[in-house]
Design a protein around this motif. Structure first.
Motif, PDB file in Angstrom:
ATOM      1  N   ILE A  24       0.836  -1.210   0.000  1.00 15.50           N
ATOM      2  CA  ILE A  24       0.000   0.000   0.000  1.00 15.50           C
ATOM      3  C   ILE A  24       0.871   1.260   0.000  1.00 15.50           C
ATOM      4  CG2 ILE A  24      -0.410   0.241   2.509  1.00 15.50           C
ATOM      5  CD1 ILE A  24      -3.362   0.996   1.716  1.00 15.50           C
ATOM      6  N   PHE A  25       2.001   1.234   0.716  1.00 12.29           N
ATOM      7  CA  PHE A  25       2.878   2.406   0.712  1.00 12.29           C
ATOM      8  C   PHE A  25       3.643   2.534  -0.607  1.00 12.29           C
ATOM      9  CE2 PHE A  25       2.007   2.398   5.215  1.00 12.29           C
ATOM     10  CZ  PHE A  25       1.878   3.760   5.460  1.00 12.29           C
ATOM     11  N   LYS A  26       3.921   1.403  -1.244  1.00 11.57           N
ATOM     12  CA  LYS A  26       4.659   1.456  -2.508  1.00 11.57           C
ATOM     13  C   LYS A  26       3.755   1.844  -3.677  1.00 11.57           C
ATOM     14  CE  LYS A  26       7.433  -1.174  -5.756  1.00 11.57           C
ATOM     15  NZ  LYS A  26       7.935  -2.479  -6.165  1.00 11.57           N
ATOM     16  N   HIS A  27       2.670   1.110  -3.872  1.00  8.16           N
ATOM     17  CA  HIS A  27       1.854   1.284  -5.079  1.00  8.16           C
ATOM     18  C   HIS A  27       0.596   2.117  -4.886  1.00  8.16           C
ATOM     19  CE1 HIS A  27       4.238  -1.349  -7.549  1.00  8.16           C
ATOM     20  NE2 HIS A  27       4.182  -2.298  -6.634  1.00  8.16           N
ATOM     21  N   PRO A  29      -0.164   4.613  -2.074  1.00  9.83           N
ATOM     22  CA  PRO A  29      -0.160   5.502  -0.902  1.00  9.83           C
ATOM     23  C   PRO A  29      -1.343   6.468  -0.906  1.00  9.83           C
ATOM     24  CG  PRO A  29       1.588   6.113  -2.426  1.00  9.83           C
ATOM     25  CD  PRO A  29       1.021   4.811  -2.918  1.00  9.83           C
ATOM     26  N   HIS A  30      -1.887   6.749  -2.111  1.00  6.42           N
ATOM     27  CA  HIS A  30      -3.051   7.630  -2.208  1.00  6.42           C
ATOM     28  C   HIS A  30      -4.305   6.961  -1.641  1.00  6.42           C
ATOM     29  CE1 HIS A  30      -2.405   5.291  -5.821  1.00  6.42           C
ATOM     30  NE2 HIS A  30      -3.662   5.445  -6.179  1.00  6.42           N
ATOM     31  N   HIS A  31      -4.258   5.658  -1.331  1.00  5.90           N
ATOM     32  CA  HIS A  31      -5.387   4.974  -0.697  1.00  5.90           C
ATOM     33  C   HIS A  31      -5.283   4.974   0.833  1.00  5.90           C
ATOM     34  CE1 HIS A  31      -6.469   2.376  -4.479  1.00  5.90           C
ATOM     35  NE2 HIS A  31      -6.396   3.667  -4.730  1.00  5.90           N
ATOM     36  N   HIS A  35      -8.294   4.608   4.564  1.00  3.33           N
ATOM     37  CA  HIS A  35      -8.313   3.637   5.651  1.00  3.33           C
ATOM     38  C   HIS A  35      -7.776   4.189   6.960  1.00  3.33           C
ATOM     39  CE1 HIS A  35      -9.156   1.097   2.297  1.00  3.33           C
ATOM     40  NE2 HIS A  35      -7.982   1.344   1.767  1.00  3.33           N
ATOM     41  N   ALA A  36      -7.140   5.346   6.921  1.00  5.81           N
ATOM     42  CA  ALA A  36      -6.539   5.931   8.125  1.00  5.81           C
ATOM     43  C   ALA A  36      -6.706   7.449   8.097  1.00  5.81           C
ATOM     44  CB  ALA A  36      -5.069   5.534   8.222  1.00  5.81           C
ATOM     45  N   SER A  37      -7.951   7.890   7.892  1.00  8.85           N
ATOM     46  CA  SER A  37      -8.207   9.318   7.682  1.00  8.85           C
ATOM     47  C   SER A  37      -7.959  10.172   8.930  1.00  8.85           C
ATOM     48  CB  SER A  37      -9.630   9.536   7.168  1.00  8.85           C
ATOM     49  OG  SER A  37     -10.563   9.003   8.084  1.00  8.85           O
ATOM     50  N   ASP A  38      -7.897   9.559  10.102  1.00 10.63           N
ATOM     51  CA  ASP A  38      -7.536  10.329  11.300  1.00 10.63           C
ATOM     52  C   ASP A  38      -6.080  10.789  11.224  1.00 10.63           C
ATOM     53  OD1 ASP A  38     -10.029   9.874  12.290  1.00 10.63           O
ATOM     54  OD2 ASP A  38      -9.407   8.437  13.824  1.00 10.63           O
ATOM     55  N   PHE A  39      -5.283  10.089  10.435  1.00 11.31           N
ATOM     56  CA  PHE A  39      -3.849  10.368  10.341  1.00 11.31           C
ATOM     57  C   PHE A  39      -3.478  11.040   9.021  1.00 11.31           C
ATOM     58  CE2 PHE A  39      -4.428   6.968  13.364  1.00 11.31           C
ATOM     59  CZ  PHE A  39      -3.673   7.404  14.427  1.00 11.31           C
ATOM     60  N   VAL A  40      -3.956  10.477   7.918  1.00 15.29           N
ATOM     61  CA  VAL A  40      -3.588  10.966   6.593  1.00 15.29           C
ATOM     62  C   VAL A  40      -4.839  11.443   5.858  1.00 15.29           C
ATOM     63  CG1 VAL A  40      -2.623  10.313   4.349  1.00 15.29           C
ATOM     64  CG2 VAL A  40      -1.583   9.443   6.449  1.00 15.29           C
ATOM     65  N   GLN A  41      -4.788  12.680   5.368  1.00 12.47           N
ATOM     66  CA  GLN A  41      -5.931  13.237   4.651  1.00 12.47           C
ATOM     67  C   GLN A  41      -5.769  13.143   3.138  1.00 12.47           C
ATOM     68  OE1 GLN A  41      -4.666  15.047   7.600  1.00 12.47           O
ATOM     69  NE2 GLN A  41      -6.128  13.574   8.387  1.00 12.47           N
ATOM     70  N   GLY A  42      -4.538  12.942   2.672  1.00 10.93           N
ATOM     71  CA  GLY A  42      -4.337  12.839   1.238  1.00 10.93           C
ATOM     72  C   GLY A  42      -2.898  12.576   0.882  1.00 10.93           C
ATOM     73  N   TRP A  59       2.373  14.383   1.048  1.00 10.07           N
ATOM     74  CA  TRP A  59       1.449  13.832   2.049  1.00 10.07           C
ATOM     75  C   TRP A  59       0.768  14.972   2.782  1.00 10.07           C
ATOM     76  CZ3 TRP A  59       0.559   8.672   2.685  1.00 10.07           C
ATOM     77  CH2 TRP A  59       1.481   7.776   2.130  1.00 10.07           C
ATOM     78  N   LYS A  60      -0.539  14.857   2.989  1.00 10.22           N
ATOM     79  CA  LYS A  60      -1.278  15.759   3.872  1.00 10.22           C
ATOM     80  C   LYS A  60      -1.673  14.920   5.076  1.00 10.22           C
ATOM     81  CE  LYS A  60      -3.111  18.383   0.012  1.00 10.22           C
ATOM     82  NZ  LYS A  60      -3.008  17.498  -1.121  1.00 10.22           N
TER      83      LYS A  60
END
Length: 152
Positions: A24-27, A29-31, A35-42, A59-60
């Motif tokens: 997920i981090f390699k291919h 990361p925009h997803h 699944h973790a919107s409390d941490f990553v918004q985009g 990263w946002k």
């Protein structure tokens, strides 16, 4: 190593295959924000392509109660060891740190479990800046949120 340089590491056990966390981090990361919107918004691709060394990703994320931004260069990808390394080019972290690198390694622990090792290497701009322990907590929470999705 000067007193301004530092390294922090944490291991996070998750009930999901190491290969899925790496993937997920390699291919995709925009997803991550799905699944973790409390941490990553985009997460946006600025240069290169997803899953390629020398790509530039923005990263946002949300840290210490504030929205933040980090523009990073994908420095290294090691599929055999499920490892990725990023160098921060621009963003909030550069205000306090001359240099900042993040490495994630997904270590298999059986078929459906893994240990995610997050490493931070940095050089502070001055000695009144505290070590980025809250960023380690951020990555722990991020991995735990992703576990719910990746463990399916």
């Amino acid at each position: 190593m000067s007193s301004l340089e530092g390294k922090l590491e944490t291991d996070v056990e998750i009930k999901a295959p190491a290969s899925k966390h790496h993937e997920i981090f390699k291919h995709r990361p925009h997803h991550v924000s799905n699944h973790a919107s409390d941490f990553v918004q985009g997460c946006d691709l600025h240069e290169g392509e997803w899953g390629a060394v020398d790509s530039v990703i923005c990263w946002k994320y949300f840290l210490d109660g504030k929205p933040r931004v980090a523009k990073v260069l994908v420095e290294a990808i090691d599929d055999e060891n499920n490892t990725m390394a990023y160098k921060v080019l621009e963003g909030d972290l550069k205000e306090q740190y001359k240099s900042f690198r993040v490495t994630t390694k997904s270590i298999p622990k059986g078929d459906k479990e893994s240990v995610i090792r997050w490493s931070l290497e940095y050089e502070k701009r001055h000695d009144e800046i505290i070590d980025p322990h809250t960023l380690l907590e951020f990555f722990t929470g991020l991995s735990k949120d992703l576990e719910k999705h990746l463990g399916d």
